[in-house]
Design a protein around this motif. Structure first.
Motif, mmCIF file in Angstrom:
data_model
loop_
_atom_site.group_PDB
_atom_site.id
_atom_site.type_symbol
_atom_site.label_atom_id
_atom_site.label_comp_id
_atom_site.label_asym_id
_atom_site.label_seq_id
_atom_site.Cartn_x
_atom_site.Cartn_y
_atom_site.Cartn_z
ATOM 1 N N ILE A 164 0.863 -1.173 0.000
ATOM 2 C CA ILE A 164 0.000 0.000 0.000
ATOM 3 C C ILE A 164 0.903 1.226 0.000
ATOM 4 O O ILE A 164 1.578 1.517 1.002
ATOM 5 N N ARG A 168 -5.384 5.477 3.419
ATOM 6 C CA ARG A 168 -6.781 5.475 2.987
ATOM 7 C C ARG A 168 -7.071 6.715 2.151
ATOM 8 O O ARG A 168 -6.823 7.841 2.579
ATOM 9 N N HIS A 192 3.195 -1.356 4.150
ATOM 10 C CA HIS A 192 2.834 0.049 3.924
ATOM 11 C C HIS A 192 4.087 0.835 3.531
ATOM 12 O O HIS A 192 5.132 0.715 4.160
ATOM 13 N N GLN A 195 4.212 7.589 0.311
ATOM 14 C CA GLN A 195 4.187 8.140 -1.042
ATOM 15 C C GLN A 195 5.391 9.024 -1.342
ATOM 16 O O GLN A 195 5.711 9.265 -2.508
ATOM 17 N N GLY A 259 -1.135 -1.070 -4.538
ATOM 18 C CA GLY A 259 -2.074 0.011 -4.777
ATOM 19 C C GLY A 259 -1.442 1.314 -4.325
ATOM 20 O O GLY A 259 -0.565 1.324 -3.457
ATOM 21 N N ILE A 260 -1.882 2.437 -4.907
ATOM 22 C CA ILE A 260 -1.323 3.732 -4.549
ATOM 23 C C ILE A 260 -2.447 4.711 -4.248
ATOM 24 O O ILE A 260 -3.454 4.773 -4.955
ATOM 25 N N LYS A 261 -2.288 5.484 -3.180
ATOM 26 C CA LYS A 261 -3.298 6.446 -2.769
ATOM 27 C C LYS A 261 -3.414 7.586 -3.778
ATOM 28 O O LYS A 261 -4.497 7.897 -4.255
ATOM 29 N N GLU A 298 -6.163 4.738 -5.957
ATOM 30 C CA GLU A 298 -6.832 5.051 -4.697
ATOM 31 C C GLU A 298 -6.552 3.996 -3.624
ATOM 32 O O GLU A 298 -7.351 3.807 -2.702
ATOM 33 N N ALA A 299 -5.422 3.313 -3.773
ATOM 34 C CA ALA A 299 -5.008 2.287 -2.798
ATOM 35 C C ALA A 299 -6.160 1.365 -2.434
ATOM 36 O O ALA A 299 -6.306 0.951 -1.276
ATOM 37 N N SER A 301 -7.486 -1.717 -1.847
ATOM 38 C CA SER A 301 -6.838 -3.001 -1.598
ATOM 39 C C SER A 301 -7.710 -4.195 -1.979
ATOM 40 O O SER A 301 -7.236 -5.144 -2.603
#
Length: 474
Positions: A164, A168, A192, A195, A259-261, A298-299, A301
Motif C-alpha cells: 500500500i 486510505r 505500507h 508516497q 495500490g497507490i493512494k 486510490e489504494a 486493496s
C-alpha cells in the motif's frame, strides 16, 4: 508469460490384493486418459502417481510425492470401487484443494468409490469438488478446468506481498484491507510504503530514460493533447519518471501486487499517477514487454485483490473502474476512473501498436491541480466478467457480474464519453440484471474485470476460500 498449473493425479483402487491386480490395467488406462486430456489444454503440467493406491502405505507415499513435486492441487481419480480411507490418508499429505473425478465406467462401481470417498472427506472437513463423466466430453473438461484454475488462483496468493503506497484515500472504508482476514483467508502479507518514496525516487530517474519514454508515447498514441498548463512534455516526463520510481519500489520491497493512494497529496502537489497505473497493468511499456502487474488506484486493496485473482485466472490485464453513471436509454453503465484502465483494453491486444493507436493522452481536469496526462480510450467490445471482493459485517463476499462491453460507433462513443468525463477512459458495460438490483446490493464504487466468461472459476474460488458470493444474472 505465466507458468503452467502443476496438477497431481492419484488413482485409487480396491484394497483387496487380487481384485486390485485384476483392475490394475483399467485404472492405469483411465489415469492416462485423464492426464492426456489435461495436458492437451496447454495450461496444465501433470504429475501422475507412479502407483495405483491399493493400501495405506501407497496413499501416504503418493501423497508425499505430490507434495515433493510441488503440485498446485491434486486430483483424486476413481474408475472402480476404492476403499475410502485411502483418499482420507492421501489428503493428509497431497496438496489440496482436491478435485474428485468419477469416470464413466459402468461395469465397475467407480461412482460408488467417488461418493464414498467424498463422504469421508466431508466428514473430516477436507475441501473438495466432485466432477463425474467422460473426460473426452468438453463439458466435463470445462468443469475440471474451472476448479483447477480457481484452486491455482487461491493457492498462488499464499505468501504473496501486497504493498500500500500511501493510506486510505478520501475516506473510503471499502479501499482499506483487513490485515487479519487477508492473512487468515488468503495468506497474504501487507506492507505500507510512504508516497514520498515516489517523489524521492522519481528524482533519481535519468532524464534520458524519461525522454525515451516520452518519444515512444508521442510516436505511438493517437494524440497527445498538450495544453501548455496541465499537460506539457515536462509534466508527462515526470509521470514517466514516477512510473520507473514505482517499479523500483516494487522491486526493492518484493511486492507481488500493489495500490497507490495518489489523491490528494500527489495529485495536488506532484503529478497524477495515471500513466503509471495504466502501464503497470499493461503487458508492455516503452522499454519492452513485461508481465502485467496489478496496480490499483486510490489504494483500493480489495480491488487490487480482486484484480490479482482475475489475473491468475485469465492471464491478461485486469480492468479497474468507477461505476460512474447509468444511462437508462441504452441500458449501460459507464465504467470510468481517471486514467487507470490498462491500454490493453483499447483493442484487447497484447500488441502495443494495436492498442495505442486508439489511445489519447488528455490533460487532467480540475480534480487534479498538479496536472499530468490521463490515459484515455474506449474499451473494445466483447463479453466480460466483472467482479468485486468486499466485506459485510466483517465477512467477505464476492459480487460476480457477467456483462457486455458495448461499441456504439465512434461518434456516439464520443458523445457518451463527453456526457461524463471526456479525458478519462471508458468502458460501456451492459449488465444481465437491472440497474435497480445492482445498485441496491453492490457494495463498492469500484469494479474490476476481464474479457471472457469466468463465472464458474470465481464461484469455485469462493467455495475454496469459504466466502459467500452472488452472481448477478437473470
Amino acid at each position: 508469460m505465466m507458468e503452467k498449473i502443476k496438477v497431481g493425479i492419484i488413482t485409487f483402487s480396491d484394497g483387496r490384493p487380487k481384485v486390485n491386480t485384476d483392475l490394475l490395467e483399467i485404472n492405469k488406462r483411465f489415469q492416462s486418459e485423464l492426464s492426456k486430456a489435461l495436458q492437451s489444454t496447454n495450461e496444465i503440467e501433470v504429475v501422475e502417481a507412479k502407483e495405483i493406491v491399493s493400501k495405506p502405505s501407497i496413499a501416504r507415499s503418493e501423497g508425499l510425492r505430490m507434495k515433493n513435486e510441488g503440485v498446485h492441487l491434486t486430483i483424486f481419480n476413481y474408475a472402480v470401487w476404492a476403499f475410502p480411507h485411502f483418499s482420507v490418508i492421501a489428503s493428509k499429505f497431497a496438496p489440496g484443494p482436491f478435485l474428485l473425478f468419477g469416470n464413466v465406467n459402468p461395469q465397475y462401481p467407480g461412482m460408488v468409490g467417488m461418493l464414498a470417498a467424498a463422504g469421508a472427506l466431508d466428514q473430516t472437513g477436507v475441501i473438495h469438488k466432485r466432477v463425474w463423466g467422460d473426460i473426452k466430453d468438453q463439458k466435463v473438461l470445462k468443469q475440471m478446468l474451472s476448479f483447477i484454475r480457481a484452486a491455482y488462483a487461491f493457492n498462488s496468493l499464499r505468501g504473496q506481498r501486497y504493498g500500500i503506497i500511501g493510506g486510505r484515500p478520501m475516506g473510503m472504508y471499502t479501499a482499506v484491507p483487513n490485515v487479519d482476514l487477508w492473512n487468515s483467508i488468503f495468506g497474504i502479507d501487507i506492507d505500507h510504503i510512504d508516497q514520498y518514496d515516489v517523489v524521492r525516487l522519481s528524482a533519481e530517474v535519468p532524464e534520458s530514460r524519461a525522454e525515451a519514454g516520452l518519444k515512444w508515447l508521442e510516436s505511438h498514441v493517437k494524440k497527445v493533447h498538450y495544453d501548455g498548463k496541465q499537460l506539457t512534455p515536462e509534466k508527462l516526463k515526470l509521470q514517466i519518471k514516477s512510473y520507473h520510481a514505482i517499479q523500483k519500489i516494487i522491486k526493492d520491497n518484493e511486492l507481488d501486487f500493489a495500490g497507490i493512494k495518489a489523491q490528494p497529496e500527489l495529485t495536488d502537489n506532484f503529478a497524477t499517477m495515471d500513466v503509471a497505473e495504466a502501464f503497470m497493468n499493461d503487458p508492455y511499456d516503452w522499454e519492452g514487454t513485461h508481465e502485467p502487474f496489478v496496480f490499483a488506484t486510490e489504494a483500493d486493496s480489495d480491488g487490487a485483490l480482486t484484480m490479482q485473482i482475475f489475473k491468475s485466472l485469465a492471464k491478461t490485464p485486469v480492468l479497474f473502474a468507477d461505476v460512474r453513471h447509468y444511462e437508462e436509454k441504452d441500458n449501460f453503465f459507464d465504467l470510468c476512473n481517471s486514467g487507470e484502465h490498462a491500454t490493453y483494453f483499447a483493442s484487447k491486444s497484447f500488441n502495443p501498436e494495436e492498442n495505442l493507436k486508439k489511445v489519447e493522452l488528455y490533460p487532467e481536469g480540475f480534480y487534479f491541480p498538479a496536472g499530468g496526462a490521463s490515459v484515455r480510450h474506449i474499451a473494445a467490445p466483447g463479453h466480460v466478467t466483472l467482479a468485486r471482493l468486499t466485506r459485510k459485517n466483517g465477512k467477505y463476499w464476492m459480487a460476480i457480474l457477467p456483462a457486455e462491453f458495448l461499441d456504439f460507433g465512434e461518434k456516439k462513443n464520443e458523445e457518451k464519453a463527453k456526457a461524463t468525463q471526456i479525458e478519462w477512459p471508458h468502458a460501456f458495460a451492459r449488465l444481465e440484471v437491472s440497474a435497480d438490483e445492482f445498485l441496491s446490493t453492490y457494495d463498492s464504487n469500484h469494479t474490476h474485470g476481464v474479457y471472457g466468461d469466468w463465472i464458474d472459476e470465481l464461484v469455485d474460488f469462493c467455495k475454496i476460500a469459504g466466502i459467500e458470493y452472488k452472481v448477478y444474472k437473470k
